[in-house]
Enzyme design. Sequence first.
Site, PDB file in Angstrom:
ATOM      1  N   GLY A 116      42.276  38.408  38.456  1.00 51.82           N
ATOM      2  CA  GLY A 116      42.649  39.808  38.470  1.00 51.82           C
ATOM      3  C   GLY A 116      41.595  40.627  39.191  1.00 51.82           C
ATOM      4  N   GLY A 161      38.370  43.643  39.156  1.00 52.39           N
ATOM      5  CA  GLY A 161      37.324  44.220  38.326  1.00 52.39           C
ATOM      6  C   GLY A 161      36.053  43.400  38.307  1.00 52.39           C
ATOM      7  CD  GLU A 170      49.386  39.840  40.156  1.00 58.53           C
ATOM      8  OE1 GLU A 170      49.002  40.983  39.885  1.00 58.53           O
ATOM      9  OE2 GLU A 170      50.258  39.240  39.494  1.00 58.53           O
TER      10      GLU A 170
END
Length: 458
Positions: free
Chosen positions: A224, A226, A249
């Site tokens: 993801g 961060g 993704e």
Amino acid sequence: MNFSSKISREYQSKLTNAENAVQVVKSGDWVDYGAFATNPDLLDAALAKRVDELQDVKVRSVTFPGKAKVATADKGQGSFIYNNWHFSSGDRINHDNGNGYYIPFVYNEGPSHYEEEGTLRTDVCMMRTTPMDAFGNFNFGVGNSFQRAILENAKTIIIETNNTLPQCLGGTGESIHISEVDYVVESDNKPILTLGAPPITEIDEKIANYIVSEIRDGACIQLGIGGLPNAVGNLISQSDLKDLGVHTEMLADSYLQMFKTGRITNLKKTLDPGRMVYTFALGSQDLYDFIDNNPKCASYSVGYTNNLANISANDNVVSINNAIEVDLYGQVSSESSGFRHITGTGGQFDFAYGAYHSKGGKSFICLSSTVTGKDGVVKSRIRPIFDPGSIVTLPRTITQYVVTEYGKVNLKGKSTWERAEALISIAHPDFRDELIREAQDMKIWVNRNRKDCINAAA
């Protein structure tokens, strides 16, 4: 007339400015924007200027970079109703101010919402692309997402070209031809959004160490966004892991770092060997330069990247995502804090489910054990139950590993009391006694295990 002359003439016949192009929008229309850095800039501003002459125009976007001008221009007068599939920081501010709404969905289903007859209507689609190539194609650049499905659903298509978008090779569904386009607007080529490296905390590094110890040679990675994913990428780059693959993704700078240090080769992948597969990219200019016309990178529609069968087709898939809170049942909230909407489901469900069903695959949900509010009060992010309004992103049946700086636990196959015990063992020590009392009241605690739980976690 030769081929290139025909293409050029068609282009010139459709070329206009933003103000003229947005005149096609009528009151009551549904307007779709692009995704991420392919959201329109000039066209959004031009449409916003029509605030006093339009009513009930519904706009859909995916993670607008900054704040969409149609949202801020409306001021409650009903000209524009702004909706978003996944919030950026600007979208979050618009929502806080009552100028935006979230559309719940799981990312892999995005294309189907436009493909199934009668589900969604698109009167006008406007998005940024690369300039047209010699064959008449406009590339979606860093925002493939489910753009192709939207365009095929649209009655009118307006393209805003920008030469700072990288040409992202496919894959599938990464471009549109001039013959399909109604209007072309050449922009001022303002640089697209770039993201600096997020700060990595000591807690991020501790969590990353727990995760990297679970990764084996040849694993296929999904990260993801961060500081935590960045920490995982840094640690992998310094490790001796070999032949890692990418099926994700979002493509971020952490992948570039792992590639440069030789950790990523993509050679052991079952699906798309030799190529990094992604559906959108967000990061630095170095990342955009890397993916520009790079055949080692493949831009696909999210209907491909987040397809559950495609995720699990590769062996040893490792999915790593952040969360806001986890409750003692193992439910994961990653979208809202109470009634304040923060982000979206995105592909977290897709990859948590797909990774677990990969041979040797693992899904990790990561969060610091505590958070300090604006009032200075420290709160546990392992909660007995969520506050009213907090959204369940992963049901307890889907959650596999949960990781904090105090350890990692696997919830699969565990009963409610075992889950409570495991999660309390990785909560901050200051909150464990309170969490045990709450678990007892919830009838999900076996009293004889209290001492063992505290000792194991210390």
